[in-house]
Design a protein around this motif. Structure first.
Motif, mmCIF file in Angstrom:
data_model
loop_
_atom_site.group_PDB
_atom_site.id
_atom_site.type_symbol
_atom_site.label_atom_id
_atom_site.label_comp_id
_atom_site.label_asym_id
_atom_site.label_seq_id
_atom_site.Cartn_x
_atom_site.Cartn_y
_atom_site.Cartn_z
ATOM 1 N N ALA A 147 0.832 -1.199 0.000
ATOM 2 C CA ALA A 147 0.000 0.000 0.000
ATOM 3 C C ALA A 147 0.870 1.255 0.000
ATOM 4 C CB ALA A 147 -0.932 -0.006 1.212
ATOM 5 N N GLY A 148 1.944 1.234 0.814
ATOM 6 C CA GLY A 148 2.844 2.391 0.869
ATOM 7 C C GLY A 148 3.614 2.608 -0.416
ATOM 8 N N ILE A 149 4.085 1.505 -1.017
ATOM 9 C CA ILE A 149 4.820 1.619 -2.281
ATOM 10 C C ILE A 149 3.921 2.168 -3.376
ATOM 11 C CG2 ILE A 149 5.945 0.277 -4.111
ATOM 12 C CD1 ILE A 149 7.012 -1.570 -1.896
ATOM 13 N N GLY A 150 2.662 1.722 -3.391
ATOM 14 C CA GLY A 150 1.720 2.249 -4.372
ATOM 15 C C GLY A 150 1.528 3.748 -4.215
ATOM 16 N N MET A 151 1.419 4.215 -2.976
ATOM 17 C CA MET A 151 1.266 5.646 -2.725
ATOM 18 C C MET A 151 2.537 6.404 -3.100
ATOM 19 S SD MET A 151 -0.911 7.906 -1.704
ATOM 20 C CE MET A 151 -2.161 7.004 -0.783
ATOM 21 N N ALA A 152 3.693 5.801 -2.852
ATOM 22 C CA ALA A 152 4.959 6.450 -3.201
ATOM 23 C C ALA A 152 5.099 6.591 -4.715
ATOM 24 C CB ALA A 152 6.133 5.650 -2.639
ATOM 25 N N LEU A 153 4.726 5.564 -5.453
ATOM 26 C CA LEU A 153 4.761 5.648 -6.918
ATOM 27 C C LEU A 153 3.864 6.759 -7.422
ATOM 28 C CD1 LEU A 153 4.710 1.833 -7.810
ATOM 29 C CD2 LEU A 153 6.594 3.431 -8.220
ATOM 30 N N LEU A 154 2.703 6.902 -6.793
ATOM 31 C CA LEU A 154 1.782 7.971 -7.186
ATOM 32 C C LEU A 154 2.373 9.343 -6.869
ATOM 33 C CD1 LEU A 154 -1.008 8.722 -8.286
ATOM 34 C CD2 LEU A 154 -1.899 8.529 -5.941
ATOM 35 N N ALA A 155 3.029 9.450 -5.708
ATOM 36 C CA ALA A 155 3.641 10.721 -5.324
ATOM 37 C C ALA A 155 4.751 11.117 -6.282
ATOM 38 C CB ALA A 155 4.185 10.623 -3.898
ATOM 39 N N VAL A 156 5.571 10.128 -6.687
ATOM 40 C CA VAL A 156 6.671 10.399 -7.615
ATOM 41 C C VAL A 156 6.133 10.756 -9.005
ATOM 42 C CG1 VAL A 156 8.636 9.364 -8.799
ATOM 43 C CG2 VAL A 156 8.326 8.989 -6.351
ATOM 44 N N ALA A 157 5.114 10.012 -9.433
ATOM 45 C CA ALA A 157 4.563 10.245 -10.777
ATOM 46 C C ALA A 157 3.933 11.617 -10.898
ATOM 47 C CB ALA A 157 3.527 9.167 -11.101
ATOM 48 N N THR A 158 3.322 12.084 -9.824
ATOM 49 C CA THR A 158 2.637 13.384 -9.854
ATOM 50 C C THR A 158 3.485 14.516 -9.280
ATOM 51 O OG1 THR A 158 1.623 12.940 -7.694
ATOM 52 C CG2 THR A 158 0.382 12.284 -9.670
ATOM 53 N N ASN A 159 4.630 14.136 -8.635
ATOM 54 C CA ASN A 159 5.489 15.118 -7.959
ATOM 55 C C ASN A 159 4.664 15.985 -7.005
ATOM 56 O OD1 ASN A 159 7.981 16.296 -7.386
ATOM 57 N ND2 ASN A 159 7.672 17.939 -8.880
ATOM 58 N N ASN A 160 3.797 15.310 -6.248
ATOM 59 C CA ASN A 160 2.841 15.980 -5.373
ATOM 60 C C ASN A 160 3.279 15.840 -3.922
ATOM 61 O OD1 ASN A 160 0.502 16.582 -3.758
ATOM 62 N ND2 ASN A 160 -0.753 16.348 -5.614
ATOM 63 N N ASN A 161 3.548 16.967 -3.267
ATOM 64 C CA ASN A 161 3.992 16.939 -1.873
ATOM 65 C C ASN A 161 2.904 16.399 -0.945
ATOM 66 O OD1 ASN A 161 6.408 18.019 -2.690
ATOM 67 N ND2 ASN A 161 5.931 20.106 -2.054
ATOM 68 N N ALA A 162 1.646 16.697 -1.252
ATOM 69 C CA ALA A 162 0.543 16.232 -0.403
ATOM 70 C C ALA A 162 0.477 14.710 -0.388
ATOM 71 C CB ALA A 162 -0.777 16.821 -0.898
ATOM 72 N N ILE A 163 0.688 14.085 -1.538
ATOM 73 C CA ILE A 163 0.668 12.630 -1.606
ATOM 74 C C ILE A 163 1.892 12.056 -0.897
ATOM 75 C CG2 ILE A 163 0.674 10.637 -3.159
ATOM 76 C CD1 ILE A 163 -0.807 12.297 -5.191
ATOM 77 N N LEU A 164 3.021 12.766 -0.970
ATOM 78 C CA LEU A 164 4.220 12.343 -0.257
ATOM 79 C C LEU A 164 3.928 12.162 1.228
ATOM 80 C CD1 LEU A 164 7.354 11.957 0.051
ATOM 81 C CD2 LEU A 164 7.476 14.442 0.359
ATOM 82 N N PHE A 165 3.215 13.124 1.813
ATOM 83 C CA PHE A 165 2.929 13.077 3.243
ATOM 84 C C PHE A 165 1.829 12.072 3.592
ATOM 85 C CE2 PHE A 165 4.899 17.317 2.898
ATOM 86 C CZ PHE A 165 5.882 17.185 3.867
ATOM 87 N N ALA A 166 1.259 11.422 2.599
ATOM 88 C CA ALA A 166 0.236 10.400 2.853
ATOM 89 C C ALA A 166 0.791 8.983 2.746
ATOM 90 C CB ALA A 166 -0.924 10.576 1.869
ATOM 91 N N ILE A 167 2.077 8.854 2.410
ATOM 92 C CA ILE A 167 2.655 7.518 2.203
ATOM 93 C C ILE A 167 2.640 6.694 3.484
ATOM 94 C CG2 ILE A 167 4.763 6.257 1.643
ATOM 95 C CD1 ILE A 167 5.478 8.522 -0.279
ATOM 96 N N THR A 168 3.235 7.211 4.542
ATOM 97 C CA THR A 168 3.309 6.459 5.787
ATOM 98 C C THR A 168 1.943 6.225 6.418
ATOM 99 O OG1 THR A 168 5.525 7.381 6.156
ATOM 100 C CG2 THR A 168 4.467 6.313 8.021
ATOM 101 N N PRO A 169 1.048 7.233 6.427
ATOM 102 C CA PRO A 169 -0.305 6.941 6.916
ATOM 103 C C PRO A 169 -0.997 5.829 6.140
ATOM 104 C CG PRO A 169 0.046 9.306 6.854
ATOM 105 C CD PRO A 169 1.239 8.681 6.206
ATOM 106 N N MET A 170 -0.736 5.726 4.838
ATOM 107 C CA MET A 170 -1.330 4.643 4.056
ATOM 108 C C MET A 170 -0.802 3.284 4.513
ATOM 109 S SD MET A 170 -3.373 3.529 1.827
ATOM 110 C CE MET A 170 -3.964 5.027 1.024
ATOM 111 N N ILE A 171 0.487 3.224 4.847
ATOM 112 C CA ILE A 171 1.063 1.988 5.385
ATOM 113 C C ILE A 171 0.369 1.613 6.691
ATOM 114 C CG2 ILE A 171 3.155 0.945 6.352
ATOM 115 C CD1 ILE A 171 4.774 2.676 4.434
ATOM 116 N N SER A 172 0.154 2.600 7.535
ATOM 117 C CA SER A 172 -0.491 2.365 8.824
ATOM 118 C C SER A 172 -1.919 1.851 8.649
ATOM 119 C CB SER A 172 -0.486 3.664 9.637
ATOM 120 O OG SER A 172 -1.029 3.465 10.923
ATOM 121 N N VAL A 173 -2.656 2.462 7.741
ATOM 122 C CA VAL A 173 -4.036 2.045 7.489
ATOM 123 C C VAL A 173 -4.070 0.637 6.891
ATOM 124 C CG1 VAL A 173 -6.100 2.503 6.101
ATOM 125 C CG2 VAL A 173 -4.933 4.378 7.260
ATOM 126 N N GLY A 174 -3.156 0.356 5.964
ATOM 127 C CA GLY A 174 -3.092 -0.970 5.367
ATOM 128 C C GLY A 174 -2.822 -2.049 6.403
#
Length: 383
Positions: A147-174
C-alpha cells in the motif's frame, strides 16, 4: 543430527519477525529510493521530521501496552484487554492534540499523519502475537508495504507533496485493516497460546514502564536534541531500520518467553553486523539510500555506529527486568530522567554532538539497567 534439527527449528522462530521486519524495511527502502531521488532534501527533511514526531505519538499509544495486551490475551483476561484498548485510544487522542499544536505541524499538508496514532491504538496485531502466529504478521507487513509503495509511486509520478505526506499513513491504514482481517478468526485454539501466569499489579506497572522506555528511545533523542538539521533526520532513517529490527526480535522473544543463549544470539548478532557495516562502509550505505548524500550524512552514520548495539543492550535488559515486579518504577524513572535531562542540554547542538549525546545517554541507561539486575541478583530478588 536427528536431535539437532528439531532444536534448531524450535529456536528459529524470530526469523518470522525478522523476515517481516526486513520486508517492512525493504518496502521502506524502496519508498525511500523512490522519494529520495524525486523530492528535494528540504521537503524530505520536513517529511522525516514530522514522521519522527508521529513515531513518538504512535509509541506512546502502542509500545507501553502492546506487550501487556499479549500477556493479557495469553491469560484470558478479556475485561482487562478491553479496558487497555480504551486507554490506548485515549492516549492516541491526547497524542494527536499535542502533535497538532507543534509549530512544525502544517495541518493542510500533514493531517494524514493524525490517522496513525488511532490506527495504532485500535490495531489487533497483539492478538496474533499472543497466538505466536508470526507468519501472519509477515503477511500484514507485506500488505501494508505494498500500500505504501503504491502511494509512493503515485507521489513520484505526480510530484505531489501532499501525496508524499500520505505515504506512511497509508502503510499504517493498510496494516490496520490487514490485522483486523487476520485477528478475526471464527475459532481460536487455546493450544496456540503460550502458557502464562496472570500479571500482578506491580508486574503490569513495571512492564508498561520498561516497554515505554524501549519504545521511546529510537525517536526520543532525535526529536528532543535535534536542531532541525535535515541531515540528522535523513541519518535517523538508517538507525530506525535497526530499531525496528530490535523491536521485532524482542516481540517474538517476549511472546515465546524465551531466555538464555537463544535470546542473546538473536538480540546481539544482527546488531553487531550492523555496527560493523556502519563503521566500515558508511559511504556505501549512504549512497545506497540517497542519490547525493553529503559528507555530513556519512560522518553521522559512522559516528553513530554503536547506537544500534547500545539499543540492543537496553532491549535485552528490559526483557530481563520488565516482568520481575522488583524493578517496578525503574523504566518509568529512566524515561522521566531522559525527558527532564534533555532540557538541561544547551541548544542548539551541532549534528555530530546530537548523535554522540544520544549514544552517551544510551550507554548510561545500559549501565543503570545492568547495575540494577546485578543488585537484584545479589539481593536474591531475581534468579
Amino acid at each position: 543430527m536427528d536431535k539437532v534439527i528439531p532444536i534448531l527449528t524450535a529456536n528459529l522462530f524470530p526469523l518470522w519477525m525478522i523476515t517481516a521486519n526486513l520486508i517492512a524495511r525493504l518496502g521502506g527502502m524502496i519508498i525511500l529510493l523512490l522519494i529520495g531521488h524525486a523530492f528535494a532534501p528540504d521537503i524530505l527533511g520536513s517529511y522525516f521530521l514530522i514522521l519522527a514526531m508521529v513515531g513518538l505519538a504512535v509509541t506512546a499509544t502502542q509500545a507501553g501496552t502492546g506487550p501487556l495486551l499479549v500477556r493479557l490475551v495469553q491469560t484470558g483476561s478479556t475485561i482487562k484487554v478491553i479496558l487497555t484498548v480504551i486507554v490506548r485510544l485515549l492516549i492516541a487522542l491526547v497524542a494527536i492534540m499535542l502533535l497538532a499544536t507543534r509549530r512544525e505541524f502544517d495541518a493542510t499538508m500533514h493531517w494524514p499523519f493524525l490517522i496513525m496514532p488511532v490506527a495504532a491504538a485500535l490495531s489487533p496485531d497483539w492478538v496474533i502475537s499472543a497466538r505466536t502466529e508470526f507468519p501472519r504478521l509477515g503477511l500484514i507487513t507485506v500488505i501494508a508495504q505494498l500500500a505504501g509503495i503504491g502511494m509512493a509511486l503515485l507521489a513520484v509520478a505526480t510530484n505531489n507533496n501532499a501525496i508524499l505526506f500520505a505515504i506512511t499513513p497509508m502503510i499504517s491504514v493498510g496494516a490496520f485493516i490487514a490485522a483486523i482481517c487476520f485477528a478475526m478468526r471464527s475459532q481460536i485454539s487455546r493450544q496456540s497460546f503460550i502458557a502464562s501466569q496472570e500479571l500482578g499489579c506491580k508486574q503490569t506497572i513495571g512492564l508498561i514502564g520498561f516497554t515505554l522506555l524501549a519504545g521511546f528511545l529510537p525517536n526520543l533523542d532525535f526529536v528532543l536534541l535535534g536542531n532541525g538539521d535535515d541531515t540528522l533526520f535523513l541519518a535517523q532513517r538508517v538507525f530506525l531500520f535497526c530499531a525496528g529490527l530490535i523491536t521485532a526480535i524482542s516481540a517474538t522473544l517476549f511472546a515465546k518467553q524465551q531466555s538464555g543463549l537463544v535470546r542473546e544470539f538473536w538480540l546481539f548478532a544482527p546488531m553487531i553486523c550492523v555496527t560493523a557495516t556502519l563503521l566500515i562502509f558508511p559511504v556505501q550505505v549512504a549512497h545506497l539510500i540517497y542519490a547525493t548524500p553529503d559528507s555530513g550524512l556519512i560522518s553521522i552514520l559512522r559516528s553513530g555506529a554503536f547506537w544500534p548495539l547500545l539499543l540492543a543492550v537496553i532491549a535485552r535488559q528490559c526483557l530481563v527486568l520488565q516482568e520481575t515486579g522488583h524493578a517496578i518504577w525503574l523504566g518509568w524513572l529512566l524515561l522521566i530522567a531522559l525527558l527532564a535531562s534533555s532540557t538541561l542540554i544547551p541548544e542548539p547542538l551541532e549534528t555530530f554532538d546530537v548523535i554522540m549525546a544520544a549514544q552517551m545517554r544510551l550507554a548510561l541507561i545500559s549501565l543503570i539497567l545492568a547495575g540494577s539486575q546485578i543488585w537484584l541478583v545479589r539481593k536474591g530478588a531475581y534468579p
